[in-house]
Design an enzyme around this catalytic site. Structure first.
Site, PDB file in Angstrom:
ATOM      1  CB  CYS A  77       7.832  -2.628  -6.425  1.00 36.83           C
ATOM      2  SG  CYS A  77       9.423  -3.056  -5.969  1.00 36.83           S
ATOM      3  CG  HIS A 174       5.471  -5.331  -3.735  1.00 40.02           C
ATOM      4  ND1 HIS A 174       5.296  -5.881  -4.892  1.00 40.02           N
ATOM      5  CD2 HIS A 174       6.781  -5.204  -3.497  1.00 40.02           C
ATOM      6  CE1 HIS A 174       6.344  -5.797  -5.710  1.00 40.02           C
ATOM      7  NE2 HIS A 174       7.235  -5.553  -4.756  1.00 40.02           N
ATOM      8  CD  GLU A 176       1.524  -5.808  -5.217  1.00 45.27           C
ATOM      9  OE1 GLU A 176       1.538  -4.680  -4.786  1.00 45.27           O
ATOM     10  OE2 GLU A 176       2.779  -6.111  -5.933  1.00 45.27           O
TER      11      GLU A 176
HETATM   12  N1  GLN Z   1      14.169  -4.648  -8.217  1.00 45.36           N
HETATM   13  C1  GLN Z   1      13.128  -4.515  -9.345  1.00 45.36           C
HETATM   14  C2  GLN Z   1      13.413  -3.457 -10.335  1.00 45.36           C
HETATM   15  O1  GLN Z   1      14.431  -2.964 -10.469  1.00 45.36           O
HETATM   16  C3  GLN Z   1      11.779  -4.237  -8.674  1.00 45.36           C
HETATM   17  C4  GLN Z   1      11.619  -5.417  -7.617  1.00 45.36           C
HETATM   18  C5  GLN Z   1       9.891  -5.506  -7.374  1.00 45.36           C
HETATM   19  O2  GLN Z   1       9.313  -4.862  -8.160  1.00 45.36           O
HETATM   20  N2  GLN Z   1       9.892  -6.105  -6.167  1.00 45.36           N
HETATM   21  O3  GLN Z   1      12.737  -3.438 -11.168  1.00 45.36           O
END
Ligand code: GLN
Length: 192
Positions: A77, A174, A176
């Site tokens: 992410c 994710h 994790e």
């Molecule tokens: N929206 C976050 C970003 O742009 C990422 C969100 C996340 O890691 N769950 O950094």
């Protein structure tokens, strides 16, 4: 085998927990010298602008780039955004992976969702051929990938949510936050 988890902000404890369940030696990385004897590094989800700014403040930015030129890194992410070379915003990006991402591509926090994904590469783990449960929280999309990048997973719409370039991995979701350790086991294979 020793794997670091970048521990500046975000879901680093969750990654560390899964690695420890797999019997892997782990270290929380906040300072450059902590990268020295690692086989690989995970950059967790969180907020990519915050992780990037803290990496600069902690003197980790160039050391992370050097590390990623030789070793495995997996970004989940926000971590995948930090690994990318383009996120359409002015924020620190490692630029290690030839991917272009769109931050918050699905909307706001309330638009977060979970969906089962088919990830063919996980079948190499001798595991059951089950779908992987993808948890997307204000997730990015991988808009485009360079010629040296393999696509590992797509949504039904065809949009890319996981990619690999050599020993670098990026996932929009994710793993994790699930109890499925297959993606972590795949990363350990890549890092070996
Ligand atoms: N929206 C976050 C970003 O742009 C990422 C969100 C996340 O890691 N769950 O950094």
């Amino acid at each position: 085998m020793k794997i670091g988890v970048l521990a500046l902000q975000g879901s680093f404890h969750e990654h560390q927990y899964i690695l420890e369940q797999l019997g892997v030696d782990t270290v929380q990385v906040r300072l450059p010298h902590q990268l020295d004897d690692l086989n690989g590094l995970i950059i967790p989800g969180g907020e990519s602008t915050t992780i990037g700014k803290l990496a600069v403040d902690f003197g980790l930015f160039e050391p992370l780039q050097r590390f990623g030129n030789k070793h495995a890194i997996w970004g989940t992410c926000a971590g995948s955004i930090f690994l990318s070379k383009d996120a359409h915003r002015n924020q620190p990006l490692l630029g290690l992976m030839d991917i272009q991402v769109e931050r918050n591509a699905f909307g706001r926090q309330v638009d977060s969702f979970e969906i089962d994904l088919d990830i063919p590469i996980l079948k190499t783990l001798n595991s059951q051929n089950l779908p992987f449960h993808g948890i997307f929280i204000r997730a990015p999309l991988i808009e485009s990938v360079g010629k040296d990048v393999d696509v590992l997973a797509k949504l039904a719409t065809g949009r890319i949510v996981a990619a690999q370039q050599g020993t670098l991995l990026a996932t929009s979701f994710h793993p994790e936050l699930t109890e499925d350790d297959r993606f972590h086991r795949y990363f350990l294979e890549v890092a070996q």
